[in-house]
Structures are given as C-alpha cells and as structure tokens.
Design a protein around this motif. Structure first.
Motif, PDB file in Angstrom:
ATOM      1  N   SER A 139      23.992 117.855  58.654  1.00  0.00           N
ATOM      2  CA  SER A 139      25.222 117.908  57.875  1.00  0.00           C
ATOM      3  C   SER A 139      26.245 118.743  58.631  1.00  0.00           C
ATOM      4  CB  SER A 139      24.931 118.529  56.498  1.00  0.00           C
ATOM      5  OG  SER A 139      26.148 118.839  55.857  1.00  0.00           O
ATOM      6  N   LEU A 140      27.278 118.095  59.112  1.00  0.00           N
ATOM      7  CA  LEU A 140      28.324 118.816  59.828  1.00  0.00           C
ATOM      8  C   LEU A 140      29.646 118.640  59.094  1.00  0.00           C
ATOM      9  CD1 LEU A 140      27.742 118.138  63.635  1.00  0.00           C
ATOM     10  CD2 LEU A 140      27.345 120.231  62.365  1.00  0.00           C
ATOM     11  N   THR A 166      28.413 132.560  73.960  1.00  0.00           N
ATOM     12  CA  THR A 166      27.851 131.487  74.786  1.00  0.00           C
ATOM     13  C   THR A 166      27.254 130.398  73.923  1.00  0.00           C
ATOM     14  OG1 THR A 166      25.794 132.713  74.916  1.00  0.00           O
ATOM     15  CG2 THR A 166      27.334 133.009  76.733  1.00  0.00           C
ATOM     16  N   GLY A 167      27.524 130.496  72.647  1.00  0.00           N
ATOM     17  CA  GLY A 167      27.005 129.472  71.756  1.00  0.00           C
ATOM     18  C   GLY A 167      25.819 129.985  70.973  1.00  0.00           C
ATOM     19  N   LEU A 168      25.202 129.081  70.287  1.00  0.00           N
ATOM     20  CA  LEU A 168      24.095 129.439  69.414  1.00  0.00           C
ATOM     21  C   LEU A 168      22.778 129.206  70.140  1.00  0.00           C
ATOM     22  CD1 LEU A 168      25.583 127.555  66.361  1.00  0.00           C
ATOM     23  CD2 LEU A 168      25.926 129.934  66.984  1.00  0.00           C
ATOM     24  N   ASP A 189      17.387 121.501  61.203  1.00  0.00           N
ATOM     25  CA  ASP A 189      17.449 121.941  59.810  1.00  0.00           C
ATOM     26  C   ASP A 189      18.616 122.888  59.566  1.00  0.00           C
ATOM     27  OD1 ASP A 189      15.247 120.479  59.174  1.00  0.00           O
ATOM     28  OD2 ASP A 189      13.836 122.106  59.596  1.00  0.00           O
ATOM     29  N   GLN A 190      19.028 123.594  60.623  1.00  0.00           N
ATOM     30  CA  GLN A 190      20.134 124.550  60.458  1.00  0.00           C
ATOM     31  C   GLN A 190      21.491 123.883  60.593  1.00  0.00           C
ATOM     32  OE1 GLN A 190      18.611 127.092  63.619  1.00  0.00           O
ATOM     33  NE2 GLN A 190      18.577 128.792  62.183  1.00  0.00           N
ATOM     34  N   MET A 191      21.493 122.631  60.994  1.00  0.00           N
ATOM     35  CA  MET A 191      22.779 121.965  61.231  1.00  0.00           C
ATOM     36  C   MET A 191      23.363 121.422  59.936  1.00  0.00           C
ATOM     37  SD  MET A 191      22.287 120.167  64.920  1.00  0.00           S
ATOM     38  CE  MET A 191      23.937 119.512  64.934  1.00  0.00           C
ATOM     39  N   ASN A 192      23.735 122.336  59.077  1.00  0.00           N
ATOM     40  CA  ASN A 192      24.463 121.987  57.873  1.00  0.00           C
ATOM     41  C   ASN A 192      25.454 123.103  57.627  1.00  0.00           C
ATOM     42  OD1 ASN A 192      23.199 124.119  56.170  1.00  0.00           O
ATOM     43  ND2 ASN A 192      21.371 122.920  56.627  1.00  0.00           N
ATOM     44  N   LEU A 245      25.056 126.677  59.428  1.00  0.00           N
ATOM     45  CA  LEU A 245      25.954 127.014  60.536  1.00  0.00           C
ATOM     46  C   LEU A 245      26.779 128.247  60.210  1.00  0.00           C
ATOM     47  CD1 LEU A 245      27.142 123.453  61.599  1.00  0.00           C
ATOM     48  CD2 LEU A 245      25.648 124.983  62.858  1.00  0.00           C
ATOM     49  N   LEU A 246      27.254 128.319  58.958  1.00  0.00           N
ATOM     50  CA  LEU A 246      28.061 129.483  58.581  1.00  0.00           C
ATOM     51  C   LEU A 246      27.237 130.759  58.676  1.00  0.00           C
ATOM     52  CD1 LEU A 246      30.236 128.248  55.580  1.00  0.00           C
ATOM     53  CD2 LEU A 246      30.980 128.829  57.884  1.00  0.00           C
ATOM     54  N   ASP A 247      25.976 130.680  58.257  1.00  0.00           N
ATOM     55  CA  ASP A 247      25.099 131.856  58.352  1.00  0.00           C
ATOM     56  C   ASP A 247      24.962 132.303  59.793  1.00  0.00           C
ATOM     57  OD1 ASP A 247      24.739 131.939  55.678  1.00  0.00           O
ATOM     58  OD2 ASP A 247      22.789 130.939  55.672  1.00  0.00           O
ATOM     59  N   ILE A 248      24.777 131.332  60.678  1.00  0.00           N
ATOM     60  CA  ILE A 248      24.575 131.682  62.085  1.00  0.00           C
ATOM     61  C   ILE A 248      25.858 132.259  62.674  1.00  0.00           C
ATOM     62  CG2 ILE A 248      24.115 130.714  64.363  1.00  0.00           C
ATOM     63  CD1 ILE A 248      22.298 128.681  62.937  1.00  0.00           C
ATOM     64  N   VAL A 249      26.994 131.632  62.353  1.00  0.00           N
ATOM     65  CA  VAL A 249      28.271 132.119  62.883  1.00  0.00           C
ATOM     66  C   VAL A 249      28.558 133.527  62.361  1.00  0.00           C
ATOM     67  CG1 VAL A 249      30.758 131.745  62.812  1.00  0.00           C
ATOM     68  CG2 VAL A 249      29.235 129.828  63.248  1.00  0.00           C
ATOM     69  N   LYS A 250      28.239 133.750  61.076  1.00  0.00           N
ATOM     70  CA  LYS A 250      28.443 135.081  60.491  1.00  0.00           C
ATOM     71  C   LYS A 250      27.577 136.116  61.221  1.00  0.00           C
ATOM     72  CE  LYS A 250      28.093 137.427  56.056  1.00  0.00           C
ATOM     73  NZ  LYS A 250      27.527 137.359  54.718  1.00  0.00           N
ATOM     74  N   GLU A 251      26.338 135.723  61.460  1.00  0.00           N
ATOM     75  CA  GLU A 251      25.420 136.634  62.153  1.00  0.00           C
ATOM     76  C   GLU A 251      25.937 136.939  63.549  1.00  0.00           C
ATOM     77  OE1 GLU A 251      20.831 136.409  63.648  1.00  0.00           O
ATOM     78  OE2 GLU A 251      21.381 135.233  61.901  1.00  0.00           O
TER      79      GLU A 251
END
Lengths: 383, 451
Positions: A260-261, B296-298, B304-307, B311-317
């Motif tokens: 989901s993007l 340098t990216g994630l 499973d994390q690509m939602n 993504l917001l959680d990872i970017v926040k972290e």
C-alpha cells in the motif's frame, strides 16, 4: 491657493490608502496547492528485503490449504539448507506368529521370503520435480525393528529410482545388493542400509524398494522373542536438498505483490525507481508485463508500468546484481494510491550455474534504490 | 476637572492605539510638529509639551508579497503552485531575502523650554526583529536538487531584541544661524534572541541526501534558563522559570547628535546621527547547534511495511534518529556587544517668504540593521493652510524604488494629533497592509499636548 493645496494633499492621502490590488484579494482564501521539486528530485529509498525462500514459505501460513501442504514442502535443516525429508515411512509390517505358522521344522533356521517391499517417493519431490527443481545429495536409509534376539541375515536388493520423464520407465538412482547383510538386533527402528545418490543425478526419487527380500530366521524362533511386540517392521527415511535444475521454467501469468503506497496525495505524474536487484537464488526472473492494482485488486489501466525487466540469478557465495529501473507513469491524470503490482513473470534457471543445495535465507533484495519523481510533487491537502 | 479627564482619556486612548522606529522625516516639514528633536536633537520647541503613546512602526523587506503570491484565473496561488514557473518565482527573489520590523513605543515624553535651551525627557520601549532566508532555499523547494550539486543554505537567520530607552535631550541655538543638540540614551535590555545559521549545505548524490548544519543561537535567560546535562549539552526539557522583573538582560548607551544651520532667513539645513551606540547583552541561553544529516534510504524494508502507517513509522524513526545526531553545546562566551541600528539623516527646508505656511524641502536617510543597509532621498512640500491643520507630502527614491510619504497634524485646543505614513509604490494586498513589492514602510501616530 489653500484649497488647491488641500485637494492635493487629499489626493495624496487617497493614493496612499487606495493602492491595493484587487487581483490579490485574499478574502476568498489562497489556493494552497503546491508543487515541490518541479525539476524532479531523486530520493534514496534504501534497501528492501531480502525476500527469502523462508519468507515466502512463511506466507503459506496465511492460507489454510497451503498451510496443510507446508508439511510436505521443503523446510530448512539445522544448517539452513532447504530439505525435503520423509522420516521412518513404514513399508511393511508382519507378525512373527504369522510367519511361525508356516514353519514346519521349528528346530531349523527358516528363510522367509518377503518378496518386494516398496513405497513411492515423497509427494513434495514429485510436485516440485514437475516445476524443475533438482534434488541433490539424496539419501535413503532402510530401518527395521523386530522382536527376535538375533541378527538376521538377509538377501535381496535395495534401491531407489526416478521415473524418466520421456520413457516413463524407472531408472535406478542408487542400489545395493543385500547379500551378506544382517538385520541388527533391535526392538526399535535401526538403520541397516543407507543409499546415496551419486553426483550428477538430481532427479527426485519416485520409488524406494527392497526387492526379493529374504530374511533368515533362527531355529526355535518362538523361544528367541524378547518383546511383547511380535511385529517385524521395515521402514525407510528419505532426505534430499533442494536445487534448481536447468530445465526449470515457471511461467506466472498473474503474480500479485500486495502493498500500500499512498502516492495519490502527492499528485505525481511520473516516478521511476532505480535499484540494484541482488539475487542469491539461481533463478532468472523476467518481468514480461506489469500492472498497478487499486484497492480492490483491480488493474489500473491508466497507469503504465515499465516492462522488460530481467533479474539474473546468482548463488549464495556469488550473488548476481542486476540494475533495474521500474517506471510508473500516469497516462491520464496523476498516479493514485497504489495497492500492489500484478506481474507477469517467467522464472527460469540461470544458465551455466552449477546445481547446488539452496538455503532458506537465499533470496532477492533491492539495494541502493532511488526514486526519481518527475514533474514535481503536488500536495493539495494537509498530509 | 473635565478638561483633566479629557486629557487623561485622550492620552490613554493614544497609548492604547497600536499605531516610527525610523525617525519621522515628515515631521521636518510640518510647521508645528513637537517631536522634531527625535529627527534631529537640535530641533527644539518654543513651548513646553508632554506626549504619551507616540507609536512608530517600520517594516522593511527587500522582497514583497508579490514574490510569494500570484493571481491566476481569478484566484490567488502561492509561488509553489505549478502555474508559477521556477524562473518567474526565483526571478522575483534576492540572493538574500529579508524582512525587518522596528517598533518604537513612547511611554512618555516631556519637553521644557528654559533659558534658550530645550530639554526633553523620554521613556520608550523599542524593539527590532527580522529574519533572512537565502534564495537557494526557495530554489531547492521549488525546483529540487541536481544530482551531485552542493547547495549552500547558510545565512538563514532570525533575531529580535526588546529594550527600554531612557533619554535626555538638550538643544540650544548658538546665535541666529546654528542650533545644536544631543540626546543621551540609557538602554535597558529586556529580552533578545538571535539565531544565525553559519553553515548549511545540502547535496543530493545517489544514493544519499546529505546536509551539514551549524548554527549559533543566543537567547537571553530573562524568561527561563535552559539547563545542561552532564555533558554540557542543552537539555531543553529542563528549564527554570525566571521572574521577568529581575535584573535586565542587557544594557547600553547611545547618543543622538544633531546640527541645524540657518544660513538664510527661512532656510534650515539639518544633519543628524541617531542611535549611535551599543548594547551589551547577557545571553544566558547561548549555544551552538550542529549536526550532519545523511539519508541513504530505509534499511531492510519488507513488503509488509510498505503501507502508509508502516512507512510513516519508519520515516518518523529516521527523523528522530537524525535529530539525535544534533548536538546543542552550551557556549561560555555568552556576553555579546551589539550595535544599535543607527540612522543618518540630512535635510533641508525652505519656508516661502511670500507665505510662511508653505515650505519645500528634501530629506535623505541611511540606516543599517544587522548588516542590511537601506537609503533613500525625498523631495517634499509642507503646508499649513489653517491654524489647526498642518500637512506635508514627499516623493523620492529609496533602495527599493520610488517612495512617498504623507503626514499631517491636527490641533484641537492644546492637543495636537499627528499621523504619518511612508510607503513605496507597488501597492498592497486588499484589506491588509502587506506590500506587494520590496518596500520600506513607516507608520507613525502620536498625540502631544502643549503645556
């Protein structure tokens, strides 16, 4: 004079107060839609994965049907290699009392003819073999448990075979003459013979057999029983690693990848993602077609996904790196939220690679991925 | 009694009105302006007076609202709208874009004419604030970044200072030709803040976005004192509230010097230097902030994390990790001397011999705030057509183009209300006073009472 000056100053005051520009009237608000990075920007996405064989097998838990099949599918052994195993598959059971009824001279040794005891190979081998998997380092071990307090000499032949896909005849993978071999004295399963497939034969076992098996039982058989169990049980165990055979060719017309993007909010016209696909599986993957999916899983016709992507196969100790560019472009309008991709794939064995056992942690990872957003990112609402 | 209440009420009203820190040049051409000593301390009055609530607001920017707002198809869009091209937007900006504000609020003034001299006493609250943004910042936001190119975003900055001013002025005529005057000012620092980005570089190079930031932040500790941790770094979660009425955060001295020559009957030539001085500020919360951000990216992103949430959680972290790399080091050199923004004025006026109520003149001005200079020259005319009405208007050229000014004063009994506006051409946004073009605007409002 005085009146003229007053008029002049009044005009100056009006000029000072009345020089607002109506076209800049903000009373109806300001259009806050903004487009950032119009010339385009490249953002590092990073590394995705690896997506390993273990991950893929783990996903089978989500499907009850496939979950059942999981028990028959390859699983990693203690060293992480993907294995197909079959443990102590009973191929024959007979009660000693039943044999004893046939013995006329109880005080002499008696040779019992079991005939041929056989069983088919593991189901997973049959299934995976049809897709072009190879089975290196196959082993079959034969075990027996019996209640007689003596070693039992045997004659006959043990072997396991594969079925030739063209002639449909059984071809021996490995075999051994049993003459001179004795069954050990054991109430529990005790291995008495192990066969190993020679190098160069990777076809999976379709049948396992003890042929013309004759067992010499001692005189006064009933006096030599030590167990309450009176059964003689023959069983086999099978183990094979998993490899990729050169003939592998798995066309997958509709292979979905769900994610989901939320791209819709950025109002993108075109985006491309460049990456290095690192593959430690000896599989070559060709994407012959690709479609974007909406929330319902339906294909978004107005979104073009770049095709002709080739991911080369590699090995655990020599990964293949394939530079790949994935382009997403809206033919009409802008790119909406994406909920997955549907791919048309052709999975084949990477030519010229040796057949080696593969590990569960081998897989595909996307490295140094960069997303280039062309035409700017438009944001028309608060994120 | 009623008159006293009227006076007090009027002065209170005036004090409450949100009505120039920049000296009121128009006053030089008003025949009966009582606070001319603020423009040139050599200018005195013949009679005593008091004043409360004189308010001056000066705003200045080398870029106007029209650089950021654009009319398109009946609506107003921002500069970042897709209909505004990058070249159009960036063409309307300066290499360093700034906006400044300057406030001078007069709590009370008292002028006494004694023995051929004029004495003035004043209590003012003054403040300056402003900020700077480099053009490169807007270039990155609007256009994006070229791969491998470095972008210098330093010279971001912001400042603000608030101080009280106690002034005593003295002026005297020396013969018939020369008048001299000076005002001494004791400055009491109330609060100050300064943030200066000394280094800020961004670059985009596959596969990373990187930036290095270093800034110097100076904040007085009048309101609260930020504590440090065991490593000497600022711990923003630990603050000690302070009593605002304790010792001042700074102090300083300044002088105004003025000189007026009258070589001919009716002709006055004026030269003045205002706010020559400096303040010493004690910045109790002074620290350096620096950090290197590299994206340098994630790492190890799974399907499973690509939602959205994943993504917001990872970017926040990632963002929190990046902020953690910032170091806020308390500085020991927390006493700083800062110049008060000074002004230099020249002026000439000539009262017409055929009608003393009509005068013509010119003024010129140069000032500099935080290293940002501004200058202008104006031609003006003043007229006093009625005993109770005094008007002036001027037109000239400033650093940002043509400028004009209007001012007037109205007398009622012994009250004299004065207003003035200096502005530039280019217009404003309706119902606001936001200048569309680079501008220097001064608004002045005040009330005096002749004793």
């Amino acid at each position: 004079m005085k009146k003229s000056l007053l008029l002049l100053f009044a005009a100056a005051a009006l000029m000072a107060a009345g020089c607002s520009h109506k076209e800049y009237d903000l009373s109806d608000g300001v259009n806050t839609e903004i487009t950032l990075f119009e010339k385009g920007i490249t953002i590092p996405v990073g590394n995705i994965g690896p997506i390993t064989l273990n991950d893929l097998l783990g996903r089978l838990d989500n499907s009850p049907l496939l979950s059942m099949a999981k028990d028959y599918l390859p699983a990693p052994d203690e060293d992480g290699f993907m294995c197909i195993t079959m443990q102590n598959q009973v191929i024959h059971t007979i009660n000693v009392l039943e044999i004893d009824q046939n013995i006329t001279e109880k005080d002499k040794p008696y040779v019992y003819d079991f005939g041929t005891l056989d069983t088919s190979g593991p189901l997973a081998v049959t299934l995976l073999g049809t897709f072009g998997f190879a089975f290196p380092q196959q082993q079959v071990s034969f075990s027996v448990a019996h209640p007689v307090r003596a070693t039992l000499p045997v004659t006959g032949k043990a072997r396991f075979c594969y079925r030739d896909s063209e002639t449909y005849e059984s071809v021996s993978i490995a075999e051994s003459v049993l003459d001179g071999t004795s069954l050990p004295w054991s109430r529990t399963d005790e291995e008495f013979l192990r066969l190993e497939a020679p190098d160069g034969i990777y076809a999976g076992a379709s049948s396992i057999a003890l042929e013309n098996l004759k067992v010499e039982l001692p005189a006064n058989l009933m006096d030599k029983l030590y167990s309450s169990s009176k059964d003689i049980v023959f069983s086999v165990s099978y183990k094979s690693y998993l490899g990729i055979a050169p003939k592998m060719n798995i066309p997958m017309e509709e292979f979905p990848i769900k994610f989901s993007l939320p791209l819709g909010r950025f109002d993108l016209k075109k985006a491309s993602v460049t990456m290095n696909v690192v593959n430690t599986l000896p599989l070559r993957v060709e994407v012959t077609d690709a479609w974007a999916l909406d929330e319902d899983g339906s294909v978004l016709a107005a979104i073009l996904i770049g095709k002709d992507i080739v991911i080369h196969g590699g090995l655990a100790d020599s990964p293949a790196v394939s530079p790949v560019t994935l382009e997403i472009e809206a033919v009409e309008g802008r790119i909406p939220d994406l909920y997955g991709l549907q791919l048309s794939l052709a999975i084949t064995a990477e030519p010229s690679l040796p057949i080696k056992p593969i590990r569960g942690d081998q897989g595909i990872s996307l490295e140094s991925a960069n997303a280039t957003l062309s035409g700017g990112i438009t944001i028309n609402k608060v994120l | 009694m009623k008159t006293r209440y009227a006076i007090i009420s009027a002065l209170m009203l005036c004090a409450a009105l949100p009505a120039g820190a920049q000296a009121f040049q128009e006053g030089f051409l008003l025949s009966n302006y009582r606070l001319g000593y603020r423009y040139n301390p050599a200018l005195g009055n013949d009679s005593d007076m008091i004043s409360i609530g004189q308010f001056g607001l000066n705003t200045r920017g080398n870029v106007g609202a029209a650089a950021f707002l654009y009319p398109r198809d009946g609506e107003v869009v921002t500069a970042l709208h897709s209909s505004v091209s990058g070249s159009e937007f960036l063409g309307n900006l300066q290499e360093l874009n700034y906006g400044l504000g300057n406030v001078n609020y007069n709590l009370a003034s008292y002028g006494i004419a004694r023995g051929g001299a004029y004495h003035t006493f004043e209590v003012n609250v003054r403040g300056q604030f402003g900020g700077t943004v480099p053009k490169t910042f807007f270039e990155v936001v609007k256009m994006g970044m070229d791969d491998g190119k470095d972008y210098d975003l330093s010279r971001f900055g912001g400042f603000g200072q608030l101080y009280a001013e106690l002034a005593y002025g003295y002026s005297r005529r020396l013969g018939d030709i020369i008048s001299v005057g000076a005002r001494a000012k004791l400055l009491v620092g109330l609060n100050a803040l300064s943030m200066k980005v000394t280094s800020f570089n961004m670059s985009s190079g596959s596969p990373e976005l990187s930036s290095e930031v270093a800034m110097q932040v100076d904040m007085t500790s009048k309101s609260s004192a930020i504590q440090t941790d065991e490593f000497g770094n600022m711990d923003f979660s630990r603050r000690i509230a302070r009593d605002k009425w304790r010792l001042p955060a700074g102090g300083g001295l300044a002088v105004d010097l003025g000189f007026v020559v009258t070589p001919l009957e009716g002709l006055d030539l004026s030269v003045s230097l205002l706010d020559l001085g400096a303040m010493v500020w004690y910045y109790g919360n002074a620290f350096n902030a620096s950090g290197e951000l590299e994206f340098t990216g994630l790492e190890g992103l799974t399907l499973d994390q690509m939602n959205k949430d994943g993504l917001l959680d990872i970017v926040k972290e990632k963002g929190e990790d990046a902020l953690d790399t910032f170091v806020f080091t308390k500085r020991r050199d927390n006493v700083r001397v800062a110049m008060v923004p000074f002004q230099a004025h020249v002026g000439a006026r000539y009262r017409m011999p055929f009608w003393q109520g009509l005068s013509v003149g010119m003024t010129g001005m140069f000032t500099e705030v935080q290293g940002l200079p501004y200058k202008e020259a104006r031609l003006g005319v003043g007229v006093c057509p009625l005993d109770w009405l005094d008007l002036t208007a001027n037109y000239g050229v400033g650093s940002y183009g043509t400028v004009f000014g209007v001012a007037g004063s109205v007398r009622f009994l012994r009250f004299r209300a004065t207003f003035g506006l200096q502005n530039g051409f280019g217009g404003t946004i309706p119902y606001t006073n936001w200048a569309l073009q680079a501008n220097n605007k001064t608004l002045t409002f005040g009330l005096t009472y002749d004793l």
